[in-house]
Write an enzyme that holds these catalytic residues in place. Structure first.
Site, PDB file in Angstrom:
ATOM      1  N   LYS A 127       0.869  -0.998  -0.040  1.00  0.00           N
ATOM      2  CA  LYS A 127       0.022  -0.029  -0.376  1.00  0.00           C
ATOM      3  C   LYS A 127       0.832   1.139  -0.221  1.00  0.00           C
ATOM      4  CE  LYS A 127      -3.990  -1.769   1.337  1.00  0.00           C
ATOM      5  NZ  LYS A 127      -5.291  -1.630   2.533  1.00  0.00           N
TER       6      LYS A 127
ATOM      7  N   LYS B 277     -14.048  -6.165  -6.713  1.00  0.00           N
ATOM      8  CA  LYS B 277     -14.711  -5.043  -7.126  1.00  0.00           C
ATOM      9  C   LYS B 277     -13.343  -3.714  -7.569  1.00  0.00           C
ATOM     10  CE  LYS B 277     -15.090  -4.242  -2.687  1.00  0.00           C
ATOM     11  NZ  LYS B 277     -15.536  -5.486  -1.203  1.00  0.00           N
TER      12      LYS B 277
ATOM     13  N   LYS C  23      -7.263 -12.337  -8.572  1.00  0.00           N
ATOM     14  CA  LYS C  23      -8.513 -12.648  -7.985  1.00  0.00           C
ATOM     15  C   LYS C  23     -10.011 -11.588  -9.052  1.00  0.00           C
ATOM     16  CE  LYS C  23      -9.662 -12.520  -3.238  1.00  0.00           C
ATOM     17  NZ  LYS C  23      -9.317 -13.061  -2.131  1.00  0.00           N
TER      18      LYS C  23
END
Ligand code: TRP
Length: 344
Positions: free
Chosen positions: A126, A211, A208
């Site tokens: 991140k 969304k 994977k």
């Protein structure tokens, strides 16, 4: 006779193991989230003492638009209820509504080492992805997650593979604390469902289903309308082959569709191959979309009904956070006592 049976039930209830898990409020749930997490959580409610939370404080580590964030929290809570998370059977609350999470997180910050926090792969990923906002919350994220888990004397934590390192760190912190002060925390174990990480993108079956994928054709959202589902499955990538055959160990489009079908029907791979022997992809895809549509239909209906009844949803999350606070306060008081803070 009846009394004895009910006595037994009560005993079972008391000896139930405790589950805690949480998901960040993105405002949308994909078929992958549903099959990988929510469907399992819903089933766990029968056999475990379950506590589930919407981890809104964790989401703050990435900059949010306040209005959208607010809507997403409520929508996620409602979607989870529509997917069968039952706030009358489990505790289902919003993390920021139970103050003990932030309180314990601060204390745990003082028992976590900078070295171990810097080794977290999620932090490293991140910080690369959001290099303009590497805030302290992103760094101490695992301490808040440890607080979530440890406040409820949790035995098992169902999670995706990507969160395993955080649960291991939770155990390390808990163990360190127990060594210093005597047994205070229960050491949690993670449960990683086989299938969880197995629902892949419809466009890139080696990634994977997510969304946050820029291409909405790559995932099915739980609120997608039937004709959109048919369309997405129809355009899902398959192999150049034409058989409905599962190739073990490969990340192919057809494997992904077979997995989805297997999850929704509880049929084994072998049964599915037999069922579709001699049939083509077109036929198989049609059946897969039908089964997805029929699984999602009652969820969509419940979502619509709940959505019209904001007061009901609000009373659920309020009641549940009060109940969660009672448990969490007890554990927090235990911690205060051990480390020498004055009792409240
Ligand atoms: N960090 C988890 C995720 O992003 C969500 C989460 C927060 C969580 N607190 C938790 C999961 C406690 C399990 C237990 O997926």
């Amino acid at each position: 006779m009846k009394n004895k049976i009910s006595d037994l039930n009560i005993q079972n209830l008391n000896s139930k193991k405790r589950i805690f898990s949480a998901i960040q409020p993105s405002g949308s749930v994909t078929l992958g989230n549903y099959l990988g997490s929510l469907k399992n959580w819903q089933e766990m409610q029968e056999n475990y003492d379950c506590i589930f939370a919407i981890a809104d404080l964790h989401t703050l580590t990435i900059r949010q638009d306040p209005k959208l964030f607010n809507e997403n929290i409520l929508k996620t809570y409602t979607l989870f209820m529509a997917c069968g998370i039952n706030p009358e059977k489990s505790l289902f609350f919003i993390q920021s509504h139970v103050a003990a999470h932030s309180q314990l997180a601060w204390i745990l910050n003082c028992y976590a080492f900078v070295g171990e926090l810097s080794r977290m792969t999620q932090f490293k990923d991140k910080s690369k992805k959001y290099s303009e906002n590497i805030n302290a919350g992103l760094f101490t994220y695992p301490c808040l997650m440890a607080a979530d888990i440890l406040l409820y004397d949790t035995n098992f934590v169902p999670i995706g593979k990507d969160q395993k390192q955080h649960v291991e760190m939770t155990r390390d912190i808990a163990q360190r604390f127990n060594n210093l002060y005597g047994k205070t925390f229960v050491l949690p174990e993670s449960i990683i469902p086989e299938i969880g990480s197995k629902i892949m993108s419809l466009k890139n079956p080696d990634k994977k289903m997510s969304k946050s994928d820029l291409n909405p054709e790559s995932y099915i959202a739980i609120l997608d309308e039937p004709k959109i589902i048919i369309n997405k499955i129809q355009h899902a990538v398959t192999d150049s082959n034409s058989e409905i055959k599962y190739h073990k160990g490969e990340l192919t489009g057809i494997n992904n569709l077979i997995t989805i079908y297997s999850c929704l029907t509880n049929k084994t791979l072998f049964e599915i191959e037999k069922e579709f022997e001699g049939k083509g992809y077109g036929h198989f895809k049609k059946i897969v979309s039908e089964i997805i549509i029929s699984e999602l239909e009652p969820i969509q209906k419940r979502f619509k009904d709940f959505n019209k009844n904001y007061d009901l949803i609000k009373s659920y999350y309020n009641k549940n956070s009060e109940a969660a606070s009672l448990i969490a306060q007890e554990v927090l008081a235990r911690v205060y006592e051990k480390i020498g803070l004055l009792a409240i």
